[in-house]
Design a protein around this motif. Sequence first.
Motif, PDB file in Angstrom:
ATOM      1  N   SER A   7       0.776  -1.283   0.092  1.00 18.10           N
ATOM      2  CA  SER A   7       0.023  -0.124   0.111  1.00 18.10           C
ATOM      3  C   SER A   7       0.878   1.386   0.062  1.00 18.10           C
ATOM      4  CB  SER A   7      -0.877  -0.042   1.275  1.00 18.10           C
ATOM      5  OG  SER A   7      -1.745   0.973   1.019  1.00 18.10           O
ATOM      6  N   GLY A   8       0.475   1.945  -0.899  1.00 15.37           N
ATOM      7  CA  GLY A   8       1.091   3.526  -0.867  1.00 15.37           C
ATOM      8  C   GLY A   8       2.343   3.515  -1.638  1.00 15.37           C
TER       9      GLY A   8
ATOM     10  N   SER B  61      -1.294   2.803  -7.891  1.00 13.53           N
ATOM     11  CA  SER B  61      -2.504   3.356  -8.588  1.00 13.53           C
ATOM     12  C   SER B  61      -2.062   4.796  -9.030  1.00 13.53           C
ATOM     13  CB  SER B  61      -3.511   3.823  -7.493  1.00 13.53           C
ATOM     14  OG  SER B  61      -4.202   2.590  -6.843  1.00 13.53           O
ATOM     15  N   THR B  62      -1.455   5.492  -8.670  1.00 10.98           N
ATOM     16  CA  THR B  62      -0.820   6.619  -9.132  1.00 10.98           C
ATOM     17  C   THR B  62      -0.175   6.229 -10.799  1.00 10.98           C
ATOM     18  OG1 THR B  62      -0.304   7.469  -7.124  1.00 10.98           O
ATOM     19  CG2 THR B  62       0.524   8.727  -9.096  1.00 10.98           C
TER      20      THR B  62
END
Lengths: 288, 365, 348
Positions: free
Chosen positions: B40-41, B45-46
Amino acid sequence: MSFLRRNLPGMLVMGIPLMWIALFMLLPYGIIVTYSFWLKKYPTFIPAFQFGNYITIFTDPQYVRVFLRTLKISVLVSAASFLLAYPFAYYLVFRCRSAALRTWLYMAVIAPLWVSYLLRAYIWKTILGTEGVLNSFLMSLGIINEPSSLFLYNQFAMVVTLTYIFIPFMVMPIYTALEKIPTNLTEASADLGMGPWRSFWTVTLPLSLPGVAAGFTLTFCLSFGDFIAPFLVGGPDGNLIANVIATQFGAALNWPLGSALAIVMLVVVLTIVSLSDRMERKGMTGGV
Amino acid sequence: MAAIIELENISKHYSPTIIGVDNVSLTVEDGEFVTLLGPSGCGKSTLLRMIGGFEEPTGGAIRLADKDVTFDPPYKREVNMVFQDYALFPHMTIGENVAYGLKTFKLDKDTVRTRVKDALMLVGLYDKLNQRPQQLSGGQRQRIALARAIVRRPKVLLLDEPLSALDAKLREQMQIELKHLHEKVGITFIMVTHDQTEALVMSDRVVVMEKGRIAQEGRPQDLYDHPASPYVANFIGTTSFLPGKVSALSGGVATIAAGGTQITAHPDVTLSEGATVTVGVRPEKVKLLAEGETADNVFEGTIAEVIYYGLGLRISVTLADGSKIDADTLLPDKLSHSTLPQSGAPVRLGVAAHNVFVFEGTVTP
Amino acid sequence: MTIKKTMLGTLGLLALTASPVLAEGTINVLTWEGYADPSFISKFEETSGCQVNATYVGSNDDFAPKLMAGGGVYDLITPSIDTTKLMIDLDFVEPLDTAKIEGWNDIYPKFLALDGIQKDGEYYGMPYSWGAIAFMYRDDAFDTPPTSIADLWREDLKGKISLWDDKSAIYVAARKNGDMNIYSLSDEQIAAAQKTLVEQKPLIRKYWATAGELVDLYKAGEVVISNTWAGYQSSLLADEGVKVTEFIPKEGAEGWLDSWMVVKGTPNKECAYKFLNMQLSELGQCGVANVNGYSAANASAAKSCMTPEQFAALHQDDPAYLDSLLIWTPLGDRFEAYTNAWNAVKAQ
Ligand SMILES: Nc1ncnc2c1ncn2[C@@H]1O[C@H](COP(=O)(O)OP(=O)(O)OP(=O)(O)O)[C@@H](O)[C@H]1O
Ligand SMILES: [Mg+2]
């Protein structure tokens, strides 16, 4: 007995609000309905059961005319509020990047609700008057040479004032409706080939319709029952239905006719509310 | 095969301190199934959203079929996205949802109808044509979202954690379906996930990301067998790490002092004698040695803990030098307490030389 | 037991908060602003030992609804002569013991002869103050002063005209039409008046509803001609530096008379009569003349407490003026026809 004891708290919880409703809502309506069948007779009025008051309302053109005028003003106020409130709410939800600015702007629209209604209406009187702010402004710009009396004491002034006063009731539901639309829906629309305008028409607007319906209902019903604006900024052609009702209960001392007018008005408002409710519910099944 | 997507030094810095994606270059071949994998992070997605056009890069360029699309809005790109929570339009029927993406193509009614039908048949939900998204289950919505994207016949299909909202059973089923779908339609898929199994099962190529950068990319089995870093080794599968020191080198074989013994390995990197290294061993490659049995490398220790996890047992062993190593073993034929390994019992563990990873330095993942 | 006590206590508290104090020695008056002005009421309170609580009305139409809402609250009211009869017919007021009112016989006989304040040979109202519904114009807007009601129908004054939002608009229009029997108009005459008013509507800036509103309209330059409560708004405007002149048009003006009436069954009779005596004395008569600019009903009191100029300005000894006024008369069962016509004008 044990049944009673066991159910007493439940009965109280349900019973008190029910009694409240009965006492403060149903009872007054019942009284008004009763009066509406009574007969005007000098010096006051006498109990009767007849439909004369209702017949008067629908046959004497003065009442039909005022109803239509009130309808027109309310529709104009709702429409004007919508045209101003929607872009504003849209900007706040989708375009305003700074959360602080958003809160600030939102409060700026909502805050006048805490200011007395009368004061807010008076403000418009000083703005729109012949020697008012708007005239001085237009004259200083050289747009007009002498003060215009076109701004105050007419239906335009009433629409402006009522729009200003009731616009928070349009902004709030639209803002809430727009805020509830997931951003990925507009992204999905763009992803599927739609430009910003078409995305707005096919996704954002339809999904915000429940809020728009709620806003229309609120502003419409509030304007429909207003009698202060005609009094303060309305002109000789500004009489609205609530003023007529007030006159029947006051000067004319014709409570039966006033009651019948109030009942007809209530029916109009309830019709609007249930229509919009149906629309909202339809929106809900399409809601998120 | 030709490159369909080329990312050239793509960066997305939300602010000088918040870095979503940092200098990523990646080429995706036409028809490939590529997975972006990472915790996560890490910026998956970006990166995907920049390909879709929902974010503008702060640096670098994106080319789609040799055309620069870096700053094109989403509606001008021939890519489509399947959103994490599907983003189906609640005020439209399933049919309207799927047909929505065809509006801009100005097709005649019949063509639209057949294409919608084909897409819905493909995902097996043509009978839901006139229902609303709210009336469908999660897995069905997922498939509608796929149909809605595929009906446009995009050059590339982007999927952001498409299965994360489904329960485990359905997820496994959908993994296979999605893979078959990919084979059927022949469109390039770029999928984001933080689930390594999903990545390994479905993709032709996996891109492991770490803090906005690419840690390693390659075929699933290559990543599994030849992780470039302890980070990758631990993210793809599980790995026990032991500190070690190179004591001898000859040819492709290294002898390393680790876990209280001398082990042999075939390192992927060139080492120098005396170098400090980290040795990695996958639990499933560690064998519990029976009396008299032997292996390339043998560790001796005592059982610290036994964890039962359904398919088998994971045994945590403390070695002579105090370091720890895990070993997976299938359950014995008859599951009875007497035959299960006991905590505190001494054990011998065997690992083949080619199953030992060697990483430079003492990095602990 | 305790519950009962609490409930009784609550009820008592409710009674206390719901209505003005009912104790003997306190009278509650429902009246016009100025009619219980501290400038003369304080003195009365000191000498009589009676406290006065005043509630103000904005129009004659307020009396009936307020008294209908439930009795026992007010002791004295001051409706105008077109409303006094209604109060009597509604059985809201009781006959006066005129023997207990000093100076009763000094009241102008013309007022004592009015029907509106008596019934079956008994008086129910004590004439108090009077005046005309005069007309008024802004000095700077006219080269030749207006003299006729017809000036309120002048096209060149479009958007600068105001008229009182009251059934009296029918009286005005009827006179313009040449119908001088304004309190006994036939249906046809009322219809004609209604038509005349509808014709005037496009010229009207705003119908004024309260004294303050008319003052504001003149002050803000919205209006240059209107009808007015003679003496009242013009003096308020003079204080604001707006120069206006009152005039009686050649079609005549209505006259009004306010009378004190005692609400039926008041428990404060003693104070009520003390109050009536004070209001008819020099204290009350000149009190209201000074505060509101209205004329006094008691001829001799006015003579002794007014300066000669004031006496003349208020037409106190001017029988011709008084006779020229068309004093309001109760409309009885014709009331509805008048109000209905006026409402129809406003609805137009
Ligand atoms: N709109 C934004 N503004 C500021 N920072 C952002 C924004 N979106 C993402 N980030 C930051 O960029 C980094 C990468 O985010 P991203 O959403 O790409 O992660 P991810 O790999 O998709 O994670 P997850 O598995 O949780 O979805 C995170 O540190 C995140 O906080
Ligand atoms: Mg993500």
